[in-house]
Design a protein around this motif. Structure first.
Motif, PDB file in Angstrom:
ATOM      1  N   ARG A 200       0.855  -1.187   0.000  1.00 45.96           N
ATOM      2  CA  ARG A 200       0.000   0.000   0.000  1.00 45.96           C
ATOM      3  C   ARG A 200       0.889   1.234   0.000  1.00 45.96           C
ATOM      4  O   ARG A 200       1.963   1.242   0.610  1.00 45.96           O
ATOM      5  CB  ARG A 200      -0.942   0.021   1.198  1.00 45.96           C
ATOM      6  N   PRO A 207      -3.704   3.501  -1.604  1.00 49.30           N
ATOM      7  CA  PRO A 207      -3.961   2.650  -2.763  1.00 49.30           C
ATOM      8  C   PRO A 207      -3.048   1.428  -2.807  1.00 49.30           C
ATOM      9  O   PRO A 207      -1.907   1.470  -2.352  1.00 49.30           O
ATOM     10  CB  PRO A 207      -3.683   3.579  -3.952  1.00 49.30           C
ATOM     11  N   ALA A 209      -0.715  -1.307  -4.647  1.00 51.42           N
ATOM     12  CA  ALA A 209       0.186  -1.337  -5.795  1.00 51.42           C
ATOM     13  C   ALA A 209       1.006  -2.622  -5.745  1.00 51.42           C
ATOM     14  O   ALA A 209       1.145  -3.252  -4.696  1.00 51.42           O
ATOM     15  CB  ALA A 209       1.098  -0.116  -5.788  1.00 51.42           C
ATOM     16  N   GLU A 224       0.266   0.804  -9.785  1.00 48.04           N
ATOM     17  CA  GLU A 224      -0.928   1.117  -9.002  1.00 48.04           C
ATOM     18  C   GLU A 224      -2.159   0.822  -9.835  1.00 48.04           C
ATOM     19  O   GLU A 224      -2.225   1.156 -11.018  1.00 48.04           O
ATOM     20  CB  GLU A 224      -0.908   2.594  -8.593  1.00 48.04           C
TER      21      GLU A 224
END
Length: 250
Positions: A200, A207, A209, A224
């Motif tokens: 993250r 988000p 990734a 991402e």
């Protein structure tokens, strides 16, 4: 006194073609990345190396790669020795040495100064070789391996590791200068801890990734969701292995 301070005072007073290295048995004022304290107990391989890199060269145009080459040199110096290939020593982006993906046992610190068309590079590294505290050391891994595999590999010494690391680093720099990043990245990926890992970004609610690799300048590449591949600069970010986060350094 830190060996970084000592070498920093001497490096401009010597001829450019003369190499310089300082080795410490222990340090009382060791400095780590981002101003952190660098713990330096007895049994640790501690050294600061001064090298020069031409600005107009493959590595001179990609100075952040030096910390990756040094980390790789430490791991390669052990795992390229016959019998020691499976000692689970690995590199963690951007500048740490790990036991598997579980525990840190060393780190690298690089400072660079550009004078005219030459980079003066100070490389500091500290690796737990024969000190089980504060985390774990290489000889612990060798003892564990011997017990599990029935082998009789000899323990290493700090002096041996420093000498071999410098030798391997010299070879890696030569390869990089000739072939660029692609000359060393296959070996780097062989030993790194991040292949296919999901992380993250920024915080635990950030988000998701996936780690892709390293770009031509030594920055971490992450993919991402919905955004494609981005590069993460090593100087402003840190990889928190425990929480699987890439977070900005404050």
């Amino acid at each position: 006194m830190g060996v970084f301070f000592l070498i920093g005072r001497l490096m401009f007073e010597l001829p450019e073609e003369m190499g310089l290295i300082a080795v410490a048995v222990r340090q009382t004022q060791g400095k780590g990345r981002g101003g952190n304290v660098w713990l330096s107990p007895m049994g640790c391989a501690l050294a600061t190396l001064h090298i020069t890199i031409p600005l107009h060269s493959n590595l001179g145009q990609r100075i952040p790669f030096i910390q990756h080459l040094v980390s790789l040199a430490v791991v390669e110096s052990v795992r390229s020795v016959p019998g020691y290939e499976d000692i689970d020593l690995r590199v963690k982006w951007p500048n740490d040495i790990y036991y598997s993906d579980l525990m840190k046992l060393g780190g690298v610190l690089v400072n660079s100064t550009l004078i005219d068309t030459t980079f003066h590079i100070l490389i500091g590294f500290g690796i737990n070789v024969n000190n089980s505290n504060p985390t774990i050391c290489i000889n612990d891994l060798i003892t564990k391996f011997n017990k599990e595999e029935g082998t009789k590999l000899k323990p290493l010494t700090a002096d041996w590791l420093i000498a071999r690391t410098v030798t391997v680093l010299e070879r890696l720099i030569d390869i990089f200068q000739e072939k660029g990043p692609n000359g060393v990245l296959p070996c780097y990926y062989k030993y790194w801890v991040h292949s296919g890992k999901q992380v993250r970004l920024h915080n635990e609610e950030g988000p998701i990734a996936w780690i892709v690799g390293i770009d031509d300048y030594g920055f971490l590449q992450v993919h991402e969701e919905g955004k494609g591949v981005e590069s993460v600069h090593p100087d402003g970010n840190s990889f928190d292995m425990l929480r699987n986060l890439i977070v900005p350094k404050h």
